[in-house]
Design an enzyme around this catalytic site. Structure first.
Site, PDB file in Angstrom:
ATOM      1  N   ASN A   6     -18.144  96.584 -20.302  1.00  0.00           N
ATOM      2  CA  ASN A   6     -18.261  95.546 -21.338  1.00  0.00           C
ATOM      3  C   ASN A   6     -17.265  95.859 -22.472  1.00  0.00           C
ATOM      4  O   ASN A   6     -17.323  96.938 -23.062  1.00  0.00           O
ATOM      5  CB  ASN A   6     -19.712  95.542 -21.865  1.00  0.00           C
ATOM      6  CG  ASN A   6     -19.933  94.489 -22.933  1.00  0.00           C
ATOM      7  OD1 ASN A   6     -19.118  94.322 -23.839  1.00  0.00           O
ATOM      8  ND2 ASN A   6     -21.036  93.780 -22.844  1.00  0.00           N
ATOM      9  N   HIS A   9     -16.842  95.200 -27.830  1.00  0.00           N
ATOM     10  CA  HIS A   9     -16.607  95.856 -29.113  1.00  0.00           C
ATOM     11  C   HIS A   9     -15.146  96.192 -29.383  1.00  0.00           C
ATOM     12  O   HIS A   9     -14.801  96.599 -30.486  1.00  0.00           O
ATOM     13  CB  HIS A   9     -17.559  97.034 -29.280  1.00  0.00           C
ATOM     14  CG  HIS A   9     -18.973  96.523 -29.374  1.00  0.00           C
ATOM     15  ND1 HIS A   9     -19.321  95.523 -30.264  1.00  0.00           N
ATOM     16  CD2 HIS A   9     -20.082  96.795 -28.660  1.00  0.00           C
ATOM     17  CE1 HIS A   9     -20.590  95.219 -30.092  1.00  0.00           C
ATOM     18  NE2 HIS A   9     -21.081  95.977 -29.125  1.00  0.00           N
ATOM     19  N   HIS A  42     -19.598  89.175 -23.538  1.00  0.00           N
ATOM     20  CA  HIS A  42     -20.669  88.282 -23.990  1.00  0.00           C
ATOM     21  C   HIS A  42     -20.061  87.267 -24.947  1.00  0.00           C
ATOM     22  O   HIS A  42     -19.653  87.616 -26.047  1.00  0.00           O
ATOM     23  CB  HIS A  42     -21.746  89.130 -24.694  1.00  0.00           C
ATOM     24  CG  HIS A  42     -22.963  88.348 -25.106  1.00  0.00           C
ATOM     25  ND1 HIS A  42     -24.065  88.961 -25.644  1.00  0.00           N
ATOM     26  CD2 HIS A  42     -23.249  87.024 -25.059  1.00  0.00           C
ATOM     27  CE1 HIS A  42     -24.987  88.036 -25.912  1.00  0.00           C
ATOM     28  NE2 HIS A  42     -24.515  86.861 -25.581  1.00  0.00           N
ATOM     29  N   ARG A  44     -20.927  84.984 -27.339  1.00  0.00           N
ATOM     30  CA  ARG A  44     -22.093  84.582 -28.137  1.00  0.00           C
ATOM     31  C   ARG A  44     -21.852  83.214 -28.749  1.00  0.00           C
ATOM     32  O   ARG A  44     -20.694  82.820 -28.959  1.00  0.00           O
ATOM     33  CB  ARG A  44     -22.354  85.620 -29.237  1.00  0.00           C
ATOM     34  CG  ARG A  44     -22.682  87.001 -28.721  1.00  0.00           C
ATOM     35  CD  ARG A  44     -23.051  87.933 -29.852  1.00  0.00           C
ATOM     36  NE  ARG A  44     -24.384  87.660 -30.329  1.00  0.00           N
ATOM     37  CZ  ARG A  44     -25.461  88.390 -30.015  1.00  0.00           C
ATOM     38  NH1 ARG A  44     -25.352  89.458 -29.254  1.00  0.00           N
ATOM     39  NH2 ARG A  44     -26.639  88.050 -30.470  1.00  0.00           N
ATOM     40  N   ARG A  48     -19.013  85.922 -32.474  1.00  0.00           N
ATOM     41  CA  ARG A  48     -18.782  86.990 -33.468  1.00  0.00           C
ATOM     42  C   ARG A  48     -17.837  88.083 -32.964  1.00  0.00           C
ATOM     43  O   ARG A  48     -17.222  88.761 -33.738  1.00  0.00           O
ATOM     44  CB  ARG A  48     -20.104  87.603 -33.915  1.00  0.00           C
ATOM     45  CG  ARG A  48     -20.775  88.478 -32.895  1.00  0.00           C
ATOM     46  CD  ARG A  48     -21.845  89.343 -33.524  1.00  0.00           C
ATOM     47  NE  ARG A  48     -23.069  88.634 -33.734  1.00  0.00           N
ATOM     48  CZ  ARG A  48     -24.276  89.174 -33.509  1.00  0.00           C
ATOM     49  NH1 ARG A  48     -24.378  90.417 -33.096  1.00  0.00           N
ATOM     50  NH2 ARG A  48     -25.368  88.479 -33.705  1.00  0.00           N
ATOM     51  N   HIS A  49     -17.732  88.264 -31.639  1.00  0.00           N
ATOM     52  CA  HIS A  49     -16.714  89.199 -31.147  1.00  0.00           C
ATOM     53  C   HIS A  49     -15.788  88.507 -30.134  1.00  0.00           C
ATOM     54  O   HIS A  49     -14.667  88.194 -30.457  1.00  0.00           O
ATOM     55  CB  HIS A  49     -17.305  90.533 -30.648  1.00  0.00           C
ATOM     56  CG  HIS A  49     -18.607  90.448 -29.905  1.00  0.00           C
ATOM     57  ND1 HIS A  49     -18.808  89.640 -28.823  1.00  0.00           N
ATOM     58  CD2 HIS A  49     -19.777  91.096 -30.109  1.00  0.00           C
ATOM     59  CE1 HIS A  49     -20.046  89.789 -28.376  1.00  0.00           C
ATOM     60  NE2 HIS A  49     -20.672  90.657 -29.145  1.00  0.00           N
ATOM     61  N   GLU A  69     -21.511  87.194 -19.853  1.00  0.00           N
ATOM     62  CA  GLU A  69     -22.859  87.210 -20.436  1.00  0.00           C
ATOM     63  C   GLU A  69     -22.971  86.040 -21.388  1.00  0.00           C
ATOM     64  O   GLU A  69     -22.050  85.798 -22.184  1.00  0.00           O
ATOM     65  CB  GLU A  69     -23.019  88.487 -21.271  1.00  0.00           C
ATOM     66  CG  GLU A  69     -23.925  89.507 -20.687  1.00  0.00           C
ATOM     67  CD  GLU A  69     -24.033  90.670 -21.647  1.00  0.00           C
ATOM     68  OE1 GLU A  69     -24.420  90.464 -22.814  1.00  0.00           O
ATOM     69  OE2 GLU A  69     -23.705  91.772 -21.225  1.00  0.00           O
ATOM     70  N   THR A 100     -28.054  92.651 -27.982  1.00  0.00           N
ATOM     71  CA  THR A 100     -29.164  92.073 -27.229  1.00  0.00           C
ATOM     72  C   THR A 100     -30.343  93.043 -27.269  1.00  0.00           C
ATOM     73  O   THR A 100     -30.188  94.216 -26.971  1.00  0.00           O
ATOM     74  CB  THR A 100     -28.725  91.819 -25.769  1.00  0.00           C
ATOM     75  OG1 THR A 100     -27.460  91.172 -25.784  1.00  0.00           O
ATOM     76  CG2 THR A 100     -29.731  90.960 -25.040  1.00  0.00           C
ATOM     77  N   GLU A 150     -30.503  91.504 -13.942  1.00  0.00           N
ATOM     78  CA  GLU A 150     -30.000  92.711 -14.595  1.00  0.00           C
ATOM     79  C   GLU A 150     -31.184  93.326 -15.331  1.00  0.00           C
ATOM     80  O   GLU A 150     -31.769  92.685 -16.214  1.00  0.00           O
ATOM     81  CB  GLU A 150     -28.862  92.416 -15.574  1.00  0.00           C
ATOM     82  CG  GLU A 150     -28.364  93.716 -16.231  1.00  0.00           C
ATOM     83  CD  GLU A 150     -27.195  93.520 -17.192  1.00  0.00           C
ATOM     84  OE1 GLU A 150     -26.367  92.607 -16.987  1.00  0.00           O
ATOM     85  OE2 GLU A 150     -27.129  94.308 -18.154  1.00  0.00           O
ATOM     86  N   HIS A 190     -27.726  98.434 -20.689  1.00  0.00           N
ATOM     87  CA  HIS A 190     -28.048  98.546 -22.109  1.00  0.00           C
ATOM     88  C   HIS A 190     -28.375  99.991 -22.463  1.00  0.00           C
ATOM     89  O   HIS A 190     -29.340 100.555 -21.970  1.00  0.00           O
ATOM     90  CB  HIS A 190     -29.185  97.624 -22.567  1.00  0.00           C
ATOM     91  CG  HIS A 190     -28.953  97.181 -23.974  1.00  0.00           C
ATOM     92  ND1 HIS A 190     -29.291  97.950 -25.047  1.00  0.00           N
ATOM     93  CD2 HIS A 190     -28.314  96.092 -24.462  1.00  0.00           C
ATOM     94  CE1 HIS A 190     -28.898  97.335 -26.144  1.00  0.00           C
ATOM     95  NE2 HIS A 190     -28.298  96.211 -25.820  1.00  0.00           N
ATOM     96  N   GLY A 191     -27.522 100.553 -23.294  1.00  0.00           N
ATOM     97  CA  GLY A 191     -27.771 101.899 -23.785  1.00  0.00           C
ATOM     98  C   GLY A 191     -27.453 103.012 -22.800  1.00  0.00           C
ATOM     99  O   GLY A 191     -27.734 104.179 -23.084  1.00  0.00           O
TER     100      GLY A 191
HETATM  101  N1  PXP Z   1     -26.086  94.380 -20.450  1.00  0.00           N
HETATM  102  C1  PXP Z   1     -26.393  93.426 -21.365  1.00  0.00           C
HETATM  103  C2  PXP Z   1     -27.138  92.220 -20.903  1.00  0.00           C
HETATM  104  C3  PXP Z   1     -25.992  93.555 -22.713  1.00  0.00           C
HETATM  105  O1  PXP Z   1     -26.297  92.592 -23.592  1.00  0.00           O
HETATM  106  C4  PXP Z   1     -25.270  94.685 -23.094  1.00  0.00           C
HETATM  107  C5  PXP Z   1     -24.818  94.832 -24.517  1.00  0.00           C
HETATM  108  O2  PXP Z   1     -23.885  93.885 -24.840  1.00  0.00           O
HETATM  109  C6  PXP Z   1     -24.964  95.655 -22.117  1.00  0.00           C
HETATM  110  C7  PXP Z   1     -25.401  95.482 -20.815  1.00  0.00           C
HETATM  111  C8  PXP Z   1     -24.183  96.881 -22.445  1.00  0.00           C
HETATM  112  O3  PXP Z   1     -24.914  97.655 -23.323  1.00  0.00           O
HETATM  113  P1  PXP Z   1     -24.230  98.888 -24.045  1.00  0.00           P
HETATM  114  O4  PXP Z   1     -23.144  98.347 -24.919  1.00  0.00           O
HETATM  115  O5  PXP Z   1     -25.360  99.506 -24.802  1.00  0.00           O
HETATM  116  O6  PXP Z   1     -23.691  99.775 -22.953  1.00  0.00           O
END
Ligand code: PXP
Length: 239
Positions: A6, A9, A42, A44, A48-49, A69, A100, A150, A190-191
């Site tokens: 992803n 950022h 993503h 949005r 915003r990004h 996304e 998210t 997911e 995520h994370g």
């Molecule tokens: N999956 C989804 C659905 C997300 O919204 C995000 C964050 O944008 C990620 C994965 C990736 O998460 P992270 O940036 O914490 O690795």
């Protein structure tokens, strides 16, 4: 287990100065050279990004899998149908959130999601639903013909107590197995980071992990190419 990166950022940093660098599209191309299996952004509602220009250029230039996304809103569905990513991952979206915060409640939003999946399918786009590792959410996803789920890994990722983390991992393992048995593709994200992936990579029913923040944070110190390659090594179990 495949790895999709992803690059949201990279765009966050670009937008902080309202200029053109660093460019998320360039980052995506470098990541592909380093060996990722796909690129995630993503788009949005508030842009915003990532913005529409990024999405359209990515579609043109990347050669791996493109996972867009998105929230299931009219405007973003229209853009997705036009851009045609390989996969659309539907997430809940709140204007005030930093990122998210959890999975979408498929049961409570079944009609909206059913229509969104129908529109995306008509345009040849596979659909993934970002959900919590819960059996009834998986069953509802099958009911409305999602192609993938997911699994939200945020709770697992945020656990600081080992036993609690193990319990969360078991929950994800059971959910992934159930989803696989019903014919769904199973992604997760995520994370996830360089530490918890050493545990998470043992889950055999996960097809793809979607990771962003940890790789970009590491990139500041060791360089982007190296950060991507390090994560690939961890997922493959060689690091
Ligand atoms: N999956 C989804 C659905 C997300 O919204 C995000 C964050 O944008 C990620 C994965 C990736 O998460 P992270 O940036 O914490 O690795």
């Amino acid at each position: 287990m495949k790895f999709t990166l992803n690059v949201d950022h990279v765009a966050t940093l670009r937008n902080a100065r309202g200029e053109t660098q660093p460019d998320p599209v360039t980052a995506a191309l470098i990541a592909e050279q380093a060996g990722v299996d796909g690129i995630v952004v993503h788009l949005r509602e508030d842009k915003r990004h990532i913005n529409e220009r990024d999405v359209r250029l990515l579609r043109e230039l990347i050669t791996t899998k493109f996972d867009l996304e998105m929230a299931a809103t009219e405007e973003i569905i229209r853009i997705a149908c036009d851009v045609q990513p390989e996969l659309a991952t539907i997430v809940p979206e709140k204007r005030q959130e930093l990122t998210t915060e959890g999975g979408i409640n498929v049961i409570d939003n079944i009609q909206l999601l059913n229509e969104a999946i129908g529109d995306l399918h008509k345009n040849g786009i596979e659909v993934s639903l970002f959900i919590e590792p819960e059996i009834d959410q998986i069953d509802a996803s099958v009911e409305i013909a999602a192609d993938y789920i997911e699994i939200h890994t945020g709770v697992f990722a945020n656990c600081t107590i080992e036993e609690e983390q193990f319990d969360e991992l078991e929950k994800i393992r059971i959910a992934a197995k159930h989803a696989k048995k019903l014919g769904l593709g199973v992604n997760a994200g995520h994370g996830l980071n360089y530490t918890n992936m050493k545990i998470f990579r043992e889950l055999s029913d996960i097809d793809e992990v979607s990771i962003g923040h940890a790789v970009l944070a590491r990139a500041f110190f060791v360089g982007f190419d190296r950060a991507v390659r390090d994560m690939i090594s961890i997922i493959k179990g060689t690091f």
